[in-house]
Design a protein around this motif. Structure first.
Motif, PDB file in Angstrom:
ATOM      1  N   UNK A   1       0.758  -1.204  -0.079  1.00  0.00           N
ATOM      2  CA  UNK A   1      -0.028   0.216  -0.043  1.00  0.00           C
ATOM      3  C   UNK A   1       0.975   1.314   0.058  1.00  0.00           C
ATOM      4  N   UNK A   2       0.424   2.484  -0.455  1.00  0.00           N
ATOM      5  CA  UNK A   2       1.098   3.655  -0.348  1.00  0.00           C
ATOM      6  C   UNK A   2       1.709   4.031   1.130  1.00  0.00           C
ATOM      7  N   UNK A   3       0.977   3.354   2.255  1.00  0.00           N
ATOM      8  CA  UNK A   3       1.842   3.607   3.436  1.00  0.00           C
ATOM      9  C   UNK A   3       2.592   2.335   3.732  1.00  0.00           C
ATOM     10  N   UNK A   4       3.014   1.529   2.926  1.00  0.00           N
ATOM     11  CA  UNK A   4       4.000   0.542   3.265  1.00  0.00           C
ATOM     12  C   UNK A   4       3.482  -0.804   3.793  1.00  0.00           C
ATOM     13  N   UNK A   5       2.202  -0.867   4.015  1.00  0.00           N
ATOM     14  CA  UNK A   5       1.973  -2.093   4.515  1.00  0.00           C
ATOM     15  C   UNK A   5       1.870  -3.256   3.210  1.00  0.00           C
ATOM     16  N   UNK A   6       2.199  -4.484   3.564  1.00  0.00           N
ATOM     17  CA  UNK A   6       2.829  -5.386   2.615  1.00  0.00           C
ATOM     18  C   UNK A   6       1.824  -6.651   3.042  1.00  0.00           C
ATOM     19  N   UNK A   7       1.261  -7.521   1.766  1.00  0.00           N
ATOM     20  CA  UNK A   7       0.361  -8.722   2.046  1.00  0.00           C
ATOM     21  C   UNK A   7       0.757  -9.433   0.895  1.00  0.00           C
ATOM     22  N   UNK A   8       0.608 -10.782   0.731  1.00  0.00           N
ATOM     23  CA  UNK A   8       0.373 -11.389  -0.197  1.00  0.00           C
ATOM     24  C   UNK A   8      -0.604 -11.351  -1.027  1.00  0.00           C
ATOM     25  N   UNK A   9      -0.675 -11.254  -2.281  1.00  0.00           N
ATOM     26  CA  UNK A   9      -1.564 -11.291  -3.130  1.00  0.00           C
ATOM     27  C   UNK A   9      -1.897 -12.692  -3.867  1.00  0.00           C
ATOM     28  N   UNK A  10      -0.790 -13.259  -4.244  1.00  0.00           N
ATOM     29  CA  UNK A  10      -0.990 -14.689  -5.042  1.00  0.00           C
ATOM     30  C   UNK A  10       0.452 -15.351  -4.848  1.00  0.00           C
ATOM     31  N   UNK A  11       0.072 -16.692  -4.729  1.00  0.00           N
ATOM     32  CA  UNK A  11       1.285 -17.701  -4.637  1.00  0.00           C
ATOM     33  C   UNK A  11       1.497 -18.507  -6.015  1.00  0.00           C
ATOM     34  N   UNK A  12       2.557 -18.808  -6.379  1.00  0.00           N
ATOM     35  CA  UNK A  12       3.155 -19.376  -7.690  1.00  0.00           C
ATOM     36  C   UNK A  12       4.345 -20.553  -7.305  1.00  0.00           C
ATOM     37  N   UNK A  13       4.222 -21.363  -8.380  1.00  0.00           N
ATOM     38  CA  UNK A  13       5.494 -22.410  -8.264  1.00  0.00           C
ATOM     39  C   UNK A  13       5.497 -22.876  -9.462  1.00  0.00           C
ATOM     40  N   UNK A  14       5.616 -24.022  -9.557  1.00  0.00           N
ATOM     41  CA  UNK A  14       6.157 -24.638 -10.801  1.00  0.00           C
ATOM     42  C   UNK A  14       4.689 -24.760 -11.619  1.00  0.00           C
ATOM     43  N   UNK A  15       3.611 -24.328 -11.233  1.00  0.00           N
ATOM     44  CA  UNK A  15       2.232 -24.396 -12.027  1.00  0.00           C
ATOM     45  C   UNK A  15       2.099 -23.210 -12.967  1.00  0.00           C
ATOM     46  N   UNK A  16       3.048 -22.121 -12.739  1.00  0.00           N
ATOM     47  CA  UNK A  16       2.766 -20.833 -13.607  1.00  0.00           C
ATOM     48  C   UNK A  16       3.864 -20.174 -14.038  1.00  0.00           C
ATOM     49  N   UNK A  17       4.141 -18.923 -14.042  1.00  0.00           N
ATOM     50  CA  UNK A  17       5.017 -18.004 -14.453  1.00  0.00           C
ATOM     51  C   UNK A  17       4.864 -16.665 -13.917  1.00  0.00           C
ATOM     52  N   UNK A  18       5.750 -15.764 -13.999  1.00  0.00           N
ATOM     53  CA  UNK A  18       5.625 -14.466 -13.336  1.00  0.00           C
ATOM     54  C   UNK A  18       6.811 -13.394 -14.137  1.00  0.00           C
ATOM     55  N   UNK A  19       6.379 -12.334 -14.122  1.00  0.00           N
ATOM     56  CA  UNK A  19       5.070 -11.472 -13.790  1.00  0.00           C
ATOM     57  C   UNK A  19       4.009 -11.894 -14.975  1.00  0.00           C
ATOM     58  N   UNK A  20       2.779 -12.325 -14.394  1.00  0.00           N
ATOM     59  CA  UNK A  20       1.786 -12.447 -15.406  1.00  0.00           C
ATOM     60  C   UNK A  20       1.442 -11.354 -16.100  1.00  0.00           C
ATOM     61  N   UNK A  21       1.825 -10.187 -15.807  1.00  0.00           N
ATOM     62  CA  UNK A  21       1.325  -8.948 -16.498  1.00  0.00           C
ATOM     63  C   UNK A  21       2.230  -8.541 -17.663  1.00  0.00           C
ATOM     64  N   UNK A  22       3.174  -9.261 -17.847  1.00  0.00           N
ATOM     65  CA  UNK A  22       4.054  -9.270 -18.883  1.00  0.00           C
ATOM     66  C   UNK A  22       3.189  -9.871 -20.367  1.00  0.00           C
ATOM     67  N   UNK A  23       2.304 -10.737 -19.980  1.00  0.00           N
ATOM     68  CA  UNK A  23       1.238 -10.997 -21.170  1.00  0.00           C
ATOM     69  C   UNK A  23       0.826  -9.975 -21.820  1.00  0.00           C
ATOM     70  N   UNK A  24       0.367  -8.852 -21.052  1.00  0.00           N
ATOM     71  CA  UNK A  24      -0.365  -7.891 -21.681  1.00  0.00           C
ATOM     72  C   UNK A  24       0.347  -6.837 -22.041  1.00  0.00           C
ATOM     73  N   UNK A  25       1.865  -6.985 -22.154  1.00  0.00           N
ATOM     74  CA  UNK A  25       2.715  -6.061 -22.519  1.00  0.00           C
ATOM     75  C   UNK A  25       3.283  -5.036 -21.687  1.00  0.00           C
ATOM     76  N   UNK A  26       2.794  -5.041 -20.545  1.00  0.00           N
ATOM     77  CA  UNK A  26       3.225  -4.198 -19.523  1.00  0.00           C
ATOM     78  C   UNK A  26       4.536  -4.533 -19.028  1.00  0.00           C
ATOM     79  N   UNK A  27       5.314  -3.342 -19.062  1.00  0.00           N
ATOM     80  CA  UNK A  27       6.690  -3.148 -19.093  1.00  0.00           C
ATOM     81  C   UNK A  27       7.269  -2.923 -17.619  1.00  0.00           C
ATOM     82  N   UNK A  28       6.381  -2.431 -16.678  1.00  0.00           N
ATOM     83  CA  UNK A  28       6.752  -2.041 -15.448  1.00  0.00           C
ATOM     84  C   UNK A  28       6.276  -3.194 -14.391  1.00  0.00           C
ATOM     85  N   UNK A  29       6.658  -3.550 -13.436  1.00  0.00           N
ATOM     86  CA  UNK A  29       6.264  -4.402 -12.387  1.00  0.00           C
ATOM     87  C   UNK A  29       5.281  -3.607 -11.643  1.00  0.00           C
ATOM     88  N   UNK A  30       4.237  -4.067 -11.399  1.00  0.00           N
ATOM     89  CA  UNK A  30       2.941  -3.268 -10.443  1.00  0.00           C
ATOM     90  C   UNK A  30       3.169  -3.903  -8.928  1.00  0.00           C
TER      91      UNK A  30
END
Length: 238
Positions: free
Chosen positions: A64-93
């Protein structure tokens, strides 16, 4: 180290590709060892690589803007990251990091974008995986709102168990508290409940799954639907 022959590829997405397509992209995959704490992407910084894990567990962490952190998603050998690369995003969100050491293969972002445009099979698998991951994120949000900490912990341990070999998971209370966005004493109490029921054995930095079926039953509807959707989305692709 170059990518192995496809029959030896543990990453489920790369293993799904038709062999001709896998052989096309394999030269652009480079092996990487991923110790705990490795950053695969930093919020606000350019995406350099796309990663396909073959072991270990990683997390997408929202801040968050105030620096609070929490896991949004979990991945392993089932997927890939960052998923936003599929959409052509160039910056990590978000920050993307390794929580349980492992290894995998990475591809330069530009090469990945080129293959997304030039290989329909890869594009199809990546888009299906993105949808599956989106479902996981939605259910994480629902679980955070609807389930108590012990059920959420049961769900999270099951998700980790899905992505490791064997029944041993090396996780600290501090890390679990970050992932669940709760205080460490809440994690300790929840672990005691699960251990008291015989579902797990909890030691310092180490959790053993003892009764998977009972743990799933305890988690109720906190676990299962995203996993079913992943299997459905990845079935009969080619």
């Amino acid at each position: 180290m170059a990518a192995p022959p496809q029959f030896n590829m543990p990453n489920k997405l790369l293993a799904l590709l038709p062999s001709a397509d896998y052989n096309q992209i394999a030269p652009d995959l480079n092996h990487v060892v991923l110790p705990r704490g490795s950053l695969l992407g930093e919020m606000g910084k350019p995406i350099k690589y796309v990663y396909f894990l073959t072991s270990g567990i990683g997390s997408v962490v929202a801040t968050t803007p105030e620096g609070h952190r929490a896991e949004a998603g979990l991945f392993g050998l089932d997927g890939y990251v960052p998923t936003s690369a599929v959409a052509g995003a160039e910056i990590n969100a978000h920050d993307v990091g390794i929580q349980l050491e492992g290894d995998g293969y990475r591809m330069d972002y530009d090469a990945f974008r080129g293959w997304m445009e030039g290989n329909r099979s890869l594009s199809k698998v990546m888009i299906r995986s993105l949808e599956a991951f989106s479902i996981q994120l939605a259910y994480t949000a629902a679980s955070n709102a609807l389930h108590d900490v012990t059920e959420r912990l049961a769900r999270w341990l099951l998700m980790c168990h899905d992505r490791v070999a064997g029944n041993e998971i090396n996780l600290t209370h501090e890390f679990i508290s970050l992932m669940l966005a709760v205080r460490r004493p809440s994690v300790t109490t929840a672990l005691h409940v699960l251990e008291g029921n015989g579902f797990i054995k909890s030691e310092r930095g180490h959790i053993t799954i003892r009764n998977r079926a009972a743990l799933e039953e305890f988690a109720h509807d906190a676990y299962g639907r995203p996993e079913e959707e992943y299997r459905r989305l990845m079935r009969d692709l080619f």
